[in-house]
Design an enzyme around this catalytic site. Sequence first.
Site, PDB file in Angstrom:
ATOM      1  N   SER A 193      -7.503  -4.187   5.065  1.00 11.50           N
ATOM      2  CA  SER A 193      -6.144  -4.740   5.236  1.00 11.50           C
ATOM      3  C   SER A 193      -5.169  -3.573   5.208  1.00 11.50           C
ATOM      4  CB  SER A 193      -5.816  -5.684   4.077  1.00 11.50           C
ATOM      5  OG  SER A 193      -4.429  -5.985   4.055  1.00 11.50           O
TER       6      SER A 193
ATOM      7  N   TYR B 172      -5.400  -7.775  -5.003  1.00 13.18           N
ATOM      8  CA  TYR B 172      -5.838  -7.786  -3.597  1.00 13.18           C
ATOM      9  C   TYR B 172      -5.675  -6.390  -2.982  1.00 13.18           C
ATOM     10  CZ  TYR B 172      -6.038  -9.204   1.361  1.00 13.18           C
ATOM     11  OH  TYR B 172      -6.358  -9.321   2.697  1.00 13.18           O
TER      12      TYR B 172
END
Length: 256
Positions: free
Chosen positions: A147, A160
């Site tokens: 990501s 995350y």
Amino acid sequence: MTDMFRLDGKTALVTGAGTGLGQHFAQVLAHAGARVVIAARRSEKLAKTESLITAAGGEVFAVALDVRSASNISAAFDAAESQFGPVDVLVNNAGFSGFSALLDSDEANWDAIFDTNVKAAWLVSTELIRRSRQHESSSVSIINIASILALGTKFGLGPYMASKAAVVQLTKAMALEWGDSGVRANAISPGYFPSEMTDGLFDTPGGRAMQERIPLRRTGELHELSGPLLLLASDASTYMNGSVVTVDGGHLCHTL
Ligand SMILES: NC(=O)c1ccc[n+]([C@@H]2O[C@H](COP(=O)([O-])OP(=O)(O)OC[C@H]3O[C@@H](n4cnc5c(N)ncnc54)[C@H](OP(=O)(O)O)[C@@H]3O)[C@@H](O)[C@H]2O)c1
């Protein structure tokens, strides 16, 4: 030239293939000629992906899998291999992102994020590598879905962000340790794309402000991940190993 992006005769396994990016990746790989094994926990979501691929004339096999369970992973590979033979392309796409500030995050949230995003990519990939050595497979491509939050930041997504940074380094460790047996491991770092994970996010005031910070002034569309995926999955990238391909409309380039 376009033949080098074909995957005829290859078997691909996509985790988290029932929704979002994984569903799209499975369709793209099937369209390029691969036999595709789709894996996730929710069978009704996998059935949807299966029907989309079958309707388009692709070959697909759905298998129930919780990527956090080593025994589940072994059973999924047994089923996949008996259906389609050894896996050549693995997309570690299954992911989870809980939203909470660090002081509000509890151990269960932290473990769920790290077990799904990081430990599972290690578990699934090592299962593949052990099997590929038995099969004496000469070319395996692993694609880990990281990501832009591996590098960029967003309030409330600390665990995350840390997990996706770990995915990037895990990808490099795979490239380093397995390259000598013909295995390539690379990562895709997506910016913002529509999926269950981002559902409802883009149409909020915060979501609209976020889009203004993206140089292309919009979030991504799933088809815009197809080229990078096929590049890394196919013989078009035989000298790419340990690379991280960012697909974010320039989001990481925004000014400070
Ligand atoms: N959408 C974005 O903007 C974006 C941006 C950057 C990175 N990503 C990454 O892209 C990947 C796909 O996410 P997405 O956006 O497409 O979200 P999504 O629609 O929520 O898809 C995630 C999938 O992962 C599967 N999954 C979760 N835990 C699992 C487990 N324990 N075992 C097996 N499968 C599991 C889920 O299926 P089941 O619940 O059925 O198991 C779900 O279909 C993730 O790694 C995410 O971090 C997404």
